[in-house]
Scaffold this active site. Structure first.
Site: not given
Ligand code: NAD
Length: 368
Positions: A258, A197, A230, A146, A254
């Site tokens: 959520d 990851k 994942d 970001y 993020d």
């Protein structure tokens, strides 16, 4: 020991923001009376309210109020009234991101809490979460994709258009967020899962090595595990309580936070803390404390919003920026007692009789 003066900025924001903030402050007033705490808070406009009154989502005057405080108690910003503005001027983007940047709010602590009595609120089957959910997500908030540069869209010589975002992390940034995760894990079950990851991304390879080395040197008392993002997304939906505390980079956090909010049922119950790199005048982390949800325009002005998330944000502020662990725990326990003994706003009532914002706060006060 003399009790500290609790000096904080109150940025209520838009739609239900001021409604739930007023009740959270009323509850805090009560706590302060019970415990002999001195409150010194100053309100300032932010978000749509900032745009309407000062022409800016984060007016200079509001920033000054925040700079003079030891913490920011934030409501939420945005809504249909301002949605026609260009994206850069939208209240959320033009208020929250600059606040994060200005105070280097690098550590986002999001408790994923669902009381056993509210398992009906979760989209997960009750048998998967017989005791509710009690986990914490620690998200790095100022690095990664970001904020990395270059971040641009260019037209190539052949006329094609290309956009680039850059994912970048320094070892020092990873160690900084890890310290927050370690402290959080130590205050709970001493179990920490690092999510990355590392099978694909360079930043994740550095992330995993840094976490492994740092924990071996500084936190051998913790049970440390690693998980690919994942898989973490699947495991959260399958058996969320296998995590206790998990720590991850900005974008993964993020998305996972959520997902965590959804499995925990109503946004009206979830709070969050964003801790800064700097210390406040008490030598504790400066932080911004806010509900996980937005401004809920669909229910604004009706007096029915759930104030618990805002009240629980107050508890996080007392804990992290004012060092008042016992008071924070007392407030959290009062919210739990109020809700589990049957006082519910509409979002967590499931067909039972519900109460309004003020009555919900009254029930918390009664249980303090
Ligand atoms: P939302 O979180 O405002 O609402 C989603 C659903 O949850 C709605 O049905 C709402 O009624 C319910 N809800 C949320 N908080 C509640 C509470 N305290 N009590 C009872 N029910 C509650 O999400 P949205 O509708 O997508 O966003 C509305 C506005 O809020 C948008 O402008 C968005 O940009 C903004 N927003 C701001 C923040 C922030 O300030 N940090 C965060 C998210 C969204």
């Amino acid at each position: 020991m003399p009790k500290p003066i609790l000096k904080f900025a109150v940025l209520a924001g838009d739609y239900i923001g001021p409604e739930v903030m007023a009740e959270a402050l009323r509850v805090l007033d009560h706590v302060a009376r019970l415990e002999g705490l001195v409150l010194s808070h100053q309100a300032a406009d932010v978000g749509g309210a900032g745009i309407d009154r000062h022409g800016q989502a984060l007016p200079e005057s509001t920033l000054r109020v925040c700079e003079q405080a030891d913490a920011i108690l934030f409501g939420s910003v945005g809504g249909p009234k301002w949605e026609k503005l260009p994206p850069k001027e939208q209240p959320e983007r033009a208020a929250l991101l600059p606040l994060r940047r200005h105070f280097t709010l690098f550590a986002n602590i999001r408790p994923g809490l669902l009381y056993r009595e509210l398992t009906d609120a979760s989209p997960l089957k009750s048998e998967r979460i017989p005791d509710g959910i009690d986990i914490v997500c620690i998200r790095e908030l100022t690095g990664g994709l970001y904020f990395g540069k270059p971040k641009e869209t260019t037209t190539l010589p052949d006329g094609d258009v290309q956009a680039v975002d850059t994912m970048v992390y320094k070892k020092s940034e990873i160690e900084r967020i890890l310290q927050v995760a370690i402290t959080t894990a130590r205050a709970r079950k001493r179990k920490l899962c690092s999510v990355d990851k590392a099978n694909v991304l360079e930043t994740s390879v550095l992330w995993r090595k840094t976490v492994t080395d740092y924990c071996a040197a500084h936190a051998p008392d913790l049970a440390l595990s690693h998980m690919y993002v994942d898989n973490a997304a699947m495991q959260l939906a399958r058996d969320p309580n296998q995590f206790d505390v998990f720590v991850t980079e900005n974008m993964f956090g993020d998305i996972l936070s959520d997902e965590m909010a959804v499995i925990c049922g109503s946004l009206g119950m979830l709070s969050s803390a964003s801790l800064g790199a700097g210390k406040n005048s008490l030598g504790l982390p400066f932080g911004l404390y806010e509900p996980a949800g937005g401004t809920a325009p669909d229910i604004a002005g009706k007096g029915i919003a759930n104030p618990c998330a805002q009240i629980l944000s107050v508890a996080l502020m007392l804990r992290h920026s004012f060092g008042l662990e016992t008071t924070a725990t007392r407030l959290e326990a009062a919210v739990k007692k109020a809700v589990t003994s049957g006082t519910r706003t509409g979002d967590i009532a499931f067909g039972r009789p519900s109460v309004g914002t003020r009555a919900m706060a009254d029930a918390v006060i009664a249980n303090l």
